[in-house]
Design an enzyme around this catalytic site. Structure first.
Site, mmCIF file in Angstrom:
data_model
loop_
_atom_site.group_PDB
_atom_site.id
_atom_site.type_symbol
_atom_site.label_atom_id
_atom_site.label_comp_id
_atom_site.label_asym_id
_atom_site.label_seq_id
_atom_site.Cartn_x
_atom_site.Cartn_y
_atom_site.Cartn_z
ATOM 1 N N GLU A 179 0.811 -1.247 0.000
ATOM 2 C CA GLU A 179 0.000 0.000 0.000
ATOM 3 C C GLU A 179 0.831 1.277 0.000
ATOM 4 O O GLU A 179 0.480 2.254 0.663
ATOM 5 C CB GLU A 179 -0.971 -0.005 1.175
ATOM 6 C CG GLU A 179 -2.123 -0.941 0.937
ATOM 7 C CD GLU A 179 -3.408 -0.567 1.686
ATOM 8 O OE1 GLU A 179 -3.597 0.607 2.006
ATOM 9 O OE2 GLU A 179 -4.210 -1.480 1.921
ATOM 10 N N GLU A 376 -5.725 -8.265 0.258
ATOM 11 C CA GLU A 376 -6.379 -7.958 1.536
ATOM 12 C C GLU A 376 -7.830 -7.598 1.277
ATOM 13 O O GLU A 376 -8.144 -6.892 0.313
ATOM 14 C CB GLU A 376 -5.727 -6.767 2.262
ATOM 15 C CG GLU A 376 -4.373 -7.045 2.852
ATOM 16 C CD GLU A 376 -3.802 -5.868 3.625
ATOM 17 O OE1 GLU A 376 -4.592 -5.059 4.178
ATOM 18 O OE2 GLU A 376 -2.565 -5.760 3.673
HETATM 19 C C1 BGP Z 1 -4.195 -2.184 5.221
HETATM 20 C C2 BGP Z 1 -2.874 -2.635 5.758
HETATM 21 C C3 BGP Z 1 -2.958 -3.741 6.761
HETATM 22 C C4 BGP Z 1 -4.208 -3.770 7.605
HETATM 23 C C5 BGP Z 1 -5.444 -3.255 6.905
HETATM 24 C C6 BGP Z 1 -6.639 -3.005 7.783
HETATM 25 O O1 BGP Z 1 -4.057 -0.911 4.703
HETATM 26 O O2 BGP Z 1 -2.079 -3.111 4.706
HETATM 27 O O3 BGP Z 1 -1.751 -3.764 7.458
HETATM 28 O O4 BGP Z 1 -4.006 -3.323 8.858
HETATM 29 O O5 BGP Z 1 -5.192 -2.087 6.185
HETATM 30 O O6 BGP Z 1 -6.502 -1.801 8.475
HETATM 31 P P1 BGP Z 1 -6.721 -1.697 10.011
HETATM 32 O O7 BGP Z 1 -5.818 -2.700 10.617
HETATM 33 O O8 BGP Z 1 -6.357 -0.332 10.393
HETATM 34 O O9 BGP Z 1 -8.139 -1.997 10.251
#
Ligand code: BGP
Length: 478
Positions: A179, A376
């Site tokens: 990201e 993801e």
């Molecule tokens: C993405 C990241 C992850 C993960 C996800 C969810 O942007 O790559 O590392 O954390 O977001 O976000 P959060 O954990 O803040 O809910």
């Protein structure tokens, strides 16, 4: 739609996790500190704090994570029970080079990931390795500054080369950065994002616009170098990068809104154009010129990027956003200030939009023609255990089923070459943006609470059995 309405037999079903959010053991086996080890716990209401050193009175979630460092065998066994075909993990740079520029790598770090990778392979799970998921050795920050310094690119490529040689024959899929395309986005989370990617807040840069554009260029350059070397080390290697993809919709059908939404969607993906087609798009070049931004390049850099495009695109998808050209409405930002009147939101204010995932996959595939993998996607929610200790997370099942059904349409109706779905995070872990445990994503509940209580035991939720059945039936019922 194909006759049997199934996902392809080779589809990589699985999950994604990141070292700083799950491993814990922040100072064990000669690991150095990374910038994430200085980020405190926060919440939806209050931001995570960034400290210059560890303050004993504060809670740093990366220090203990979910203790995956010691429990990876148990976790991998649970993933295997669900039928996972792939797991995306990150290697923590500060475990391999504790200061980032050490003369020799830390053997204990290399050995640890050998054991994890071996356990995955033994369980029939394909390892997909992210080289940089926000774990930047603090030593680099102190001595070299961050990614706008080209020496940091050299250090990263040295680290990447080492790993690709070390795990040759075991690992085929490599992701350079996670990201990284969100760096230049505005919005309320910009400092958090900038810190996670660079170890600095936006205001810490001398000339933020110039410096962040330079960092982005270096991410693209480093990826091209890693791709080039990875192919030399083993032609079977596949090198990709993971993009946060957030389609932006117009708030109305007013042409100005439609144009703005198009622009917002595209500009967040200009690095995807660069890294797949070898060129910064025209609108971005004009923007750079107008802002007086001059990317510092060395001879041959352009060629290198053109000659070494990524092999696949990772798509992290959580939400869509809305844009309006009417200044009265405010502006779009990461996961939007403007609510979409057609969509519900998660407890953390992220719009829930399964169709947006089909849109995102089509967009990326049409832009690049490259194989795509969903790296993801998931729902952060408050999970409550009932009197038997069970979590009946039907809301998560609904969310995932709806998103998977859209992926299926993207593959079977739209013809997108999508080769896998890696759910975030298949086991509860620390939230990146808020540093909480309360924001849970997993098929597996981890008994760890934000106040530090809990015994870290693992408990499959209702969604665990559901996902197992989805994999077993190749998504027939979706
Ligand atoms: C993405 C990241 C992850 C993960 C996800 C969810 O942007 O790559 O590392 O954390 O977001 O976000 P959060 O954990 O803040 O809910």
């Amino acid at each position: 739609m194909n006759e049997n309405n199934l996902f392809p037999a080779s589809f990589l079903w699985g999950g994604s996790i990141a070292a700083h959010q799950c491993e814990g053991a922040y100072n064990q086996d000669d690991k150095g500190l990374s910038q994430m080890d200085l980020m405190t716990a926060g919440s939806y209401e209050s931001r995570r704090e960034i400290t210059t050193e560890i303050q004993p009175a504060k809670i740093y979630p990366s220090h203990t994570g979910i203790d995956h460092y010691h429990r990876y065998n148990e976790d991998i066994d649970l993933f295997h029970q669900m039928g996972f075909k792939a797991l995306r993990i990150s290697i923590d740079w500060s475990r391999i080079f504790p200061n980032g520029d050490d003369e020799k790598p830390n053997q204990k770090g290399l050995e640890h990931y050998h054991k994890v990778i071996d356990a995955l392979i033994k369980a029939g799970i394909v390892p997909i390795i992210t080289l940089f998921h926000f774990e930047l050795p603090l030593g680099i920050l102190k001595k070299y500054g961050t990614w706008n310094n080209r020496e940091v690119v050299d250090l990263f490529v040295r680290y990447a080369d080492l790993l690709i040689k070390e795990y040759k024959g075991k690992v085929k899929y490599w992701v350079t950065f996670n990201e990284f395309n969100r760096l230049e986005e505005g919005g309320g989370y910009q400092d958090v994002t900038a810190y996670m990617l660079t170890g600095k807040k936006v205001s810490d840069f001398e000339n933020p616009k110039q410096d962040l554009a330079q960092v982005s260029w270096h991410f693209a350059l480093a990826t091209a170098l890693v791709k080039k070397h990875a192919k030399q080390i083993d032609p079977n290697n596949k090198v990709g990068a993971v993009f946060g993809v957030t389609p932006v919709y117009p708030l109305s059908s007013k042409p100005e809104d439609v144009l703005l939404a198009y622009q917002k969607t595209s500009e967040a993906l200009y690095l995807l154009d660069l890294m797949s087609k070898g060129k910064i798009p025209a609108y971005k070049q004009v923007e750079f010129e107008k802002a007086g931004i001059q990317i510092q390049k060395q001879d041959g850099d352009d060629r290198l990027i053109q000659d070494n495009p990524i092999d696949f695109v990772g798509v992290n998808y959580y939400s869509s956003e809305v844009a309006s050209s009417d200044p009265q409405q405010g502006d779009v930002s990461v996961f939007g200030n403007l609510p979409n009147p057609c969509l519900k939101q998660s407890d953390w204010g992220w719009a829930i939009d399964p169709v947006g995932l089909r849109y995102a996959l089509n967009l990326v595939y049409e832009k690049t023609g490259l194989p795509v993998i969903v790296t993801e996607n998931g729902l952060g929610a408050v999970d409550v255990r009932d009197e038997n200790g069970d979590v009946r997370d039907d809301y998560r099942i609904d969310y995932l089923a709806a998103h998977l059904s859209e992926i299926k349409k993207a593959i079977l109706i739209d013809g997108v070459d999508c080769f896998g779905y890696l759910m975030w995070g298949p086991i509860d872990l620390v939230s990146a943006t808020t540093g909480e445990m309360k924001k849970r994503y997993g098929f597996i509940y981890v008994d760890k609470q934000d106040d530090g209580s809990g015994d870290y035991s693992r408990h499959p939720k209702k969604s665990f059995a559901w996902f197992k059945q989805v994999i077993q039936t190749q998504g027939e019922t979706l």
